[in-house]
Design a protein around this motif. Structure first.
Motif, PDB file in Angstrom:
ATOM      1  N   MET A  72     -11.193   2.153   0.740  1.00 47.43           N
ATOM      2  CA  MET A  72     -10.372   1.594   1.786  1.00 47.43           C
ATOM      3  C   MET A  72     -11.186   1.063   2.784  1.00 47.43           C
ATOM      4  O   MET A  72     -10.482   0.248   3.637  1.00 47.43           O
ATOM      5  CB  MET A  72      -9.188   2.401   2.273  1.00 47.43           C
ATOM      6  CG  MET A  72      -8.024   2.778   1.237  1.00 47.43           C
ATOM      7  SD  MET A  72      -7.228   1.085   0.797  1.00 47.43           S
ATOM      8  CE  MET A  72      -6.639   0.309   2.390  1.00 47.43           C
ATOM      9  N   HIS A  98       0.984  -1.054   0.167  1.00 48.19           N
ATOM     10  CA  HIS A  98       0.178   0.142   0.014  1.00 48.19           C
ATOM     11  C   HIS A  98       0.838   1.374   0.081  1.00 48.19           C
ATOM     12  O   HIS A  98       1.532   1.605   0.984  1.00 48.19           O
ATOM     13  CB  HIS A  98      -0.840   0.021   1.294  1.00 48.19           C
ATOM     14  CG  HIS A  98      -1.974   0.947   1.390  1.00 48.19           C
ATOM     15  ND1 HIS A  98      -3.046   0.986   0.780  1.00 48.19           N
ATOM     16  CD2 HIS A  98      -1.760   2.298   2.166  1.00 48.19           C
ATOM     17  CE1 HIS A  98      -3.692   2.325   1.122  1.00 48.19           C
ATOM     18  NE2 HIS A  98      -2.586   2.950   1.808  1.00 48.19           N
ATOM     19  N   GLY A 125      -6.422   3.589   5.803  1.00 48.96           N
ATOM     20  CA  GLY A 125      -5.403   3.501   4.905  1.00 48.96           C
ATOM     21  C   GLY A 125      -4.508   4.678   4.941  1.00 48.96           C
ATOM     22  O   GLY A 125      -3.246   4.686   4.043  1.00 48.96           O
ATOM     23  N   GLN A 126      -4.564   5.632   5.835  1.00 56.04           N
ATOM     24  CA  GLN A 126      -3.714   6.823   5.780  1.00 56.04           C
ATOM     25  C   GLN A 126      -2.626   6.478   6.806  1.00 56.04           C
ATOM     26  O   GLN A 126      -2.750   5.712   7.764  1.00 56.04           O
ATOM     27  CB  GLN A 126      -4.610   7.852   6.250  1.00 56.04           C
ATOM     28  CG  GLN A 126      -5.611   8.557   5.067  1.00 56.04           C
ATOM     29  CD  GLN A 126      -6.076   9.600   5.527  1.00 56.04           C
ATOM     30  OE1 GLN A 126      -5.886  10.175   6.592  1.00 56.04           O
ATOM     31  NE2 GLN A 126      -6.819  10.242   4.583  1.00 56.04           N
ATOM     32  N   THR A 133     -12.855   6.816   2.373  1.00 55.32           N
ATOM     33  CA  THR A 133     -11.529   6.784   2.284  1.00 55.32           C
ATOM     34  C   THR A 133     -11.212   6.312   0.689  1.00 55.32           C
ATOM     35  O   THR A 133     -11.594   4.945   0.500  1.00 55.32           O
ATOM     36  CB  THR A 133     -10.578   6.473   3.254  1.00 55.32           C
ATOM     37  OG1 THR A 133     -11.074   6.812   4.463  1.00 55.32           O
ATOM     38  CG2 THR A 133      -9.223   6.936   2.930  1.00 55.32           C
ATOM     39  N   TRP A 134     -10.236   6.869   0.050  1.00 58.12           N
ATOM     40  CA  TRP A 134      -9.979   6.193  -1.213  1.00 58.12           C
ATOM     41  C   TRP A 134      -8.503   6.152  -1.562  1.00 58.12           C
ATOM     42  O   TRP A 134      -7.867   7.206  -1.089  1.00 58.12           O
ATOM     43  CB  TRP A 134     -10.536   7.364  -2.620  1.00 58.12           C
ATOM     44  CG  TRP A 134     -12.000   7.010  -2.659  1.00 58.12           C
ATOM     45  CD1 TRP A 134     -13.012   8.004  -1.941  1.00 58.12           C
ATOM     46  CD2 TRP A 134     -12.903   6.070  -3.276  1.00 58.12           C
ATOM     47  NE1 TRP A 134     -14.198   7.440  -2.365  1.00 58.12           N
ATOM     48  CE2 TRP A 134     -14.075   6.353  -3.155  1.00 58.12           C
ATOM     49  CE3 TRP A 134     -12.546   5.059  -4.221  1.00 58.12           C
ATOM     50  CZ2 TRP A 134     -15.333   5.679  -3.597  1.00 58.12           C
ATOM     51  CZ3 TRP A 134     -13.593   4.230  -4.626  1.00 58.12           C
ATOM     52  CH2 TRP A 134     -14.916   4.513  -4.521  1.00 58.12           C
ATOM     53  N   HIS A 135      -8.034   5.076  -2.015  1.00 61.72           N
ATOM     54  CA  HIS A 135      -6.414   5.142  -2.259  1.00 61.72           C
ATOM     55  C   HIS A 135      -6.460   4.800  -3.779  1.00 61.72           C
ATOM     56  O   HIS A 135      -7.149   4.017  -4.364  1.00 61.72           O
ATOM     57  CB  HIS A 135      -6.092   3.870  -1.450  1.00 61.72           C
ATOM     58  CG  HIS A 135      -4.638   3.383  -1.899  1.00 61.72           C
ATOM     59  ND1 HIS A 135      -3.717   4.218  -1.769  1.00 61.72           N
ATOM     60  CD2 HIS A 135      -4.283   2.311  -2.554  1.00 61.72           C
ATOM     61  CE1 HIS A 135      -2.516   3.512  -2.145  1.00 61.72           C
ATOM     62  NE2 HIS A 135      -2.754   2.316  -2.674  1.00 61.72           N
ATOM     63  N   THR A 165      -3.798   8.459  -0.504  1.00 61.28           N
ATOM     64  CA  THR A 165      -5.178   8.307  -0.084  1.00 61.28           C
ATOM     65  C   THR A 165      -5.797   9.622   0.288  1.00 61.28           C
ATOM     66  O   THR A 165      -4.936  10.530   0.582  1.00 61.28           O
ATOM     67  CB  THR A 165      -5.250   7.490   1.221  1.00 61.28           C
ATOM     68  OG1 THR A 165      -4.553   7.947   2.327  1.00 61.28           O
ATOM     69  CG2 THR A 165      -4.643   6.088   1.246  1.00 61.28           C
TER      70      THR A 165
END
Length: 553
Positions: free
Chosen positions: A504, A85, A262-263, A442-444, A478
């Motif tokens: 995420m 990631h 995810g951050q 949340t987006w990655h 992210t």
């Protein structure tokens, strides 16, 4: 000494110097044995995925441009893959470890990942990308340090620590997978863990960190959970933010930080209080029931337990939004920078494509699915990248089966099929994330570092671009989107390959809230993308097909 001997010595010296100049970057070799074990993260014995007997797994401790060679032996009873990631895999989506790029590692077999942490520094993590294996663990920290000749914008800390934080379920990954497959949503998690343990704030836990008075330490936080944003804070200590997902930041001070799923953030904390015990506190945000966990910090030689009065977390998402706006990229810091040449002035580059993505919930065949622009992604038996490489894409998926703009009305019934956007190599794109729901998303994006230029409440319109940060937005991987709000990112699609864009939140990505972006190398040149690696596992329809000729320079 004769002239011939002198010429030989000079030749050897030149050869050695040329080897130093043109030699490859250092290699680091790892062997992982992945197996089940029994641990009690929340005080109840349960099955956990261990790596070399550890949970969280071993830290990948490396330096910018190092080559990582990692041999994974799968000793569990299901196929498994690992995703790195935030590691940008320049020209090398073959090593992503995702269902869209790789065949999984079958039980009783092994696979060797080989990738370079090219032009990167910072805090990242790895996790199992197959099924719901991440719910059982198998995750760990990746630390990429600056090379010795590149200064960092703060004094070397006394020591540094990886802190893997996340929500946690007591139910097994197989039970939770059956629940989602049956069309039911997951209940709230059972607790929060810090490095695989849940502290109760009662001074009965052994200290997780033993620190020296007067010294400064670096803590690398990553939210490796599944559902909840988390807030981190220390009793009586403040945090200095120094890095966000590979970018040095303006060094503001914070009493607490929201870390969304995810951050990863790096902070410096100075041990400048009375020498005794204190609590590090992690608690859920935006949840009806607040889940809290603690880890004990002990001053070496100090006396006295930590106070049972824990510092309170902030309330509301507006506070979190304001904190995001306070993050700024440190443009004067020397560091490896993964962005293409010239994109540091991203605010003056013309946008060639705007992609608007709306996250929605719906049903298909009476079962819950999550969708993007009305389509819910599903992984075919043949990984998308392999189908494309073998010129068999038309047998596996359709390009551009979602439009760049979401439908005017969210559909209750969603289409289930692979989502692949066909992108133009080196285009500068703007991606807008719209959140039509009441929860924080949340987006990655894999393969890239993008500029997080804006987050606001309400509906996005082109006029909102006047509110973008076009000077020093943090370059990261992210971004969060608050309820009924939007977020905007900008990036240059200079990294050829098949790259995943996903929610995420594990339940959402598993049930379809993800897609792939195909950035094709039009010349099939090794300058832009690596060929299919030797001994790369094949599956699906390409297993019996002849291997295409490799790319050339």
């Amino acid at each position: 000494m004769g002239r011939v001997k002198i010429k030989v010595l000079v030749g050897l010296l030149v050869s050695c110097l040329m080897g130093l100049v043109y030699g490859e970057d250092p290699y680091l070799f790892f062997t992982w044995n992945v197996a089940y074990g029994t641990l009690s993260p929340l005080g109840v014995p349960q099955q956990v995925i261990l790596i070399n007997g550890e949970f969280p797994g071993p830290i990948i401790n490396c330096t910018s441009n190092n080559n990582i060679v990692l041999n994974v032996f799968n000793n569990i009873d299901e196929p498994i893959s690992f995703h790195w990631h935030g590691i940008q895999q320049r020209k090398n989506s073959w090593q992503e470890g995702l269902p869209g790029t790789n065949c999984p590692i079958l039980p009783g077999t092994n696979f060797t990942y080989h990738f370079q942490v090219k032009d990167q520094i910072g805090s990242y993590f790895y996790y199992p990308s197959t099924a719901l294996h991440k719910v059982a663990g198998g995750y760990g920290s990746i630390q990429i340090h600056s090379r010795a000749l590149i200064p960092i914008p703060f004094p070397d800390p006394e020591a540094e620590f990886s802190v893997m934080i996340g929500d946690w379920y007591i139910d097994s990954h197989t039970a939770l997978k059956k629940q989602l497959d049956s069309g039911r949503s997951l209940a709230k998690p059972d607790g929060v863990v810090i490095n695989g343990k849940a502290g109760r704030g009662d001074n009965k836990d052994e200290p997780m960190f033993n620190l020296l008075a007067g010294k400064t330490y670096r803590f690398r936080y990553c939210n490796v959970g599944f559902k909840y944003s988390l807030n981190v804070r220390f009793q009586n200590h403040v945090m200095k933010l120094v890095e966000v997902e590979g970018s040095h930041t303006i060094q503001n001070m914070y009493d607490s930080l929201d870390v969304h799923v995810g951050q990863c953030y790096s902070v410096l904390v100075t041990m400048d209080q009375e020498p005794k015990d204190y609590f590090m506190v992690v608690s859920s945000r935006f949840s009806k029931t607040v889940l809290t966990s603690t880890a004990t910090i002990r001053y070496v030689g100090g006396k006295g337990p930590a106070s049972p009065a824990l510092p309170e977390a902030p309330t509301g998402w507006a506070w979190s939004l304001n904190q995001f706006r306070s993050f700024r990229w440190n443009l004067t810091a020397s560091a490896a920078r993964p962005n293409p040449q010239g994109s540091y002035h991203y605010g003056s580059i013309n946008i060639t494509r705007t992609i608007k993505l709306a996250s929605t919930a719906g049903t298909a065949n009476g079962k819950l699915r999550y969708a993007i622009n009305g389509v819910s992604h599903t992984d075919p038996e043949t990984p998308l990248k392999l189908a494309e490489y073998f010129n068999a894409a038309d047998k596996v998926f359709k390009y551009d089966n979602i439009k760049d703009d979401p439908p005017a009305k969210d559909e209750e019934q969603v289409i289930v099929e692979p989502i692949v956007l066909n992108a133009t190599f080196r285009n500068f794109v703007e991606i807008i994330f719209e959140n039509h729901e009441k929860s924080t998303q949340t987006w990655h994006l894999s393969g890239y570092s993008f500029f997080a230029v804006g987050i606001e409440a309400g509906k996005w319109t082109p006029e909102k671009r006047t509110n973008y940060n076009l000077i020093d937005a943090v370059s990261r991987t992210t971004i969060q989107v608050y309820p009924k709000g939007w977020a905007a990112i900008m990036l240059t699609l200079d990294n050829a390959g098949m790259w995943n864009l996903r929610s995420m939140l594990l339940e959402r990505s598993y049930l379809g809230q993800q897609l792939y972006i195909s950035v094709l190398c039009p010349e099939r040149s090794l300058r832009d993308e690596y060929s299919l690696p030797e001994n790369f596992p094949l599956c699906g329809i390409v297993k019996t097909m002849p291997i295409p000729p490799p790319y050339t320079l």
